[in-house]
Design an enzyme around this catalytic site. Structure first.
Site: not given
Ligand code: ACO
Length: 324
Positions: A113, A251, A281
């Site tokens: 990214c 980003h 993203n």
């Molecule tokens: N729909 C519904 N529920 C979901 C989904 C979905 N699409 N995806 C995950 N969940 C559930 C999980 O199973 C989990 O359930 P549980 O509590 O029963 O286990 C719950 O939601 C919480 O999951 P988390 O992963 O803890 O959710 P979080 O609040 O962290 O959000 C996210 C996830 C959006 C991915 C976030 O962590 C994020 O944005 N991370 C950073 C991403 C990023 O910056 N990446 C870098 C660039 S990408 C690159 O370089 C290619």
């Protein structure tokens, strides 16, 4: 002293829009979860026969047109992508002649990214040393092609697009500074599961394509911390204060990360360019796509001070401070 200056921007998004409601129909997710956790409402996804190079070519043409630069004048072409059309030739080489560029250097830079920040940094250095007068810089991705559409934790996040800028040598800045970093200790938190040298066995589950694997929650925490540090580094290197900034062009991974950065910078969200709601993203394409949108709709004006930043797989991170 040579500086580089942005003299034109361009971008391209695929036609096909996939909304959160479309995703609700094919996986166990909800529009509400996606909007609340990420800020994404919809994203653009390529057709099967649409490639990163095709999006990049259109974005580059638009940037060259906006800059009013003949492609024959370009001295270097640098492209940030982690989803190239082929292993080789590089995507930059594949579209070089279609764009009408001369036999200038053309290369892909893979920093996930942060790819556009890395590409911009390379391009800026060539201009500063006097080795290039005009450089085409692009960030382009088809992340949808390395997404497993049966896995809700990643499928709702990633999307496709391309953005480009033309840099020109100038006595006035321009690009004030660029900063790039990496820490491979975090490689396993955000990675693809297959590749050339390790083999494609693991890609069988995703129809022969590698897939993005991410420990989202852990990535989130490191991203917010690390981006906070690079913002301080960038302002410090230029002896500027947060209040000097006119625009943050971050980003577009997650609206919660973007708002956390705006808070750190004490910036009003009206001064932050946000596209994640409509683009998702798009990895290396996200910063130049956001930049082009805000230039074309007139928000960014000549003389404005812009902070660009990105964070991604590697981990990699990068920033640029630009007087537009
Ligand atoms: N729909 C519904 N529920 C979901 C989904 C979905 N699409 N995806 C995950 N969940 C559930 C999980 O199973 C989990 O359930 P549980 O509590 O029963 O286990 C719950 O939601 C919480 O999951 P988390 O992963 O803890 O959710 P979080 O609040 O962290 O959000 C996210 C996830 C959006 C991915 C976030 O962590 C994020 O944005 N991370 C950073 C991403 C990023 O910056 N990446 C870098 C660039 S990408 C690159 O370089 C290619």
């Amino acid at each position: 002293m040579n500086y580089s200056r942005i003299i034109g921007t361009g971008s391209c998004l695929p036609e096909k829009i996939v909304t959160n409601h479309d995703l609700e129909k094919i996986m166990d997710t909800t529009d509400q979860w996606i909007r609340e956790r990420t800020g994404i409402r919809e994203r653009r996804i390529t057709e099967d026969d649409e490639t990163t190079g095709m999006l990049a070519e259109k974005a580059c043409r638009r940037a060259l047109e906006a800059a009013d630069v003949d492609p024959a004048e370009i001295d270097l072409f640098v492209m940030g992508t982690t989803t190239p059309d082929l292993v080789f030739p590089s995507t930059a080489c594949l579209i070089q002649k279609k764009l009408g560029l001369p036999d200038c250097g053309a290369m892909d830079v893979n920093a996930a990214c942060s790819g556009f920040m890395y590409a911009l940094s390379v391009a800026d250095k060539f201009v500063r040393t006097g080795d290039a007068q005009k450089v085409l810089v692009c960030g382009a991705e088809t992340l949808s092609k390395i997404t497993n559409w049966e896995k809700r934790d990643t499928a709702v996040l990633f999307a496709d697009g391309a953005g480009a800028v033309v840099l020109e040598a100038s006595e006035e800045p321009g690009v004030l500074s660029t900063h790039i970093h990496a820490n491979g200790d975090y490689a396993d938190l955000l990675t693809s599961n297959a590749g050339v040298s390790r083999g494609w066995e693991a890609a069988k589950e995703n129809g022969g394509r590698p897939e993005v694997e991410m420990r989202g929650n852990e990535v989130f925490k490191v991203a917010v911390r690390t981006l906070g540090r690079i913002v301080e580094e960038t302002l410090g290197a230029n002896d500027l204060r947060k209040s000097d900034l006119d625009w943050l062009i971050p980003h577009q991974a997650n609206l919660r990360i973007i708002t956390a950065m705006a808070r750190k910078l004490e910036m009003d969200m009206d001064n932050v360019v946000v596209t994640v709601d409509r683009h998702g993203n798009t990895s290396a394409a996200s910063v130049p796509l956001a930049l082009d949108e805000a230039v074309r709709d007139g928000r960014i004006k000549q003389g404005d001070l812009l902070l660009l930043e990105a964070f991604g797989g590697g981990f990699t991170w990068g920033s640029a401070l630009i007087r537009y």
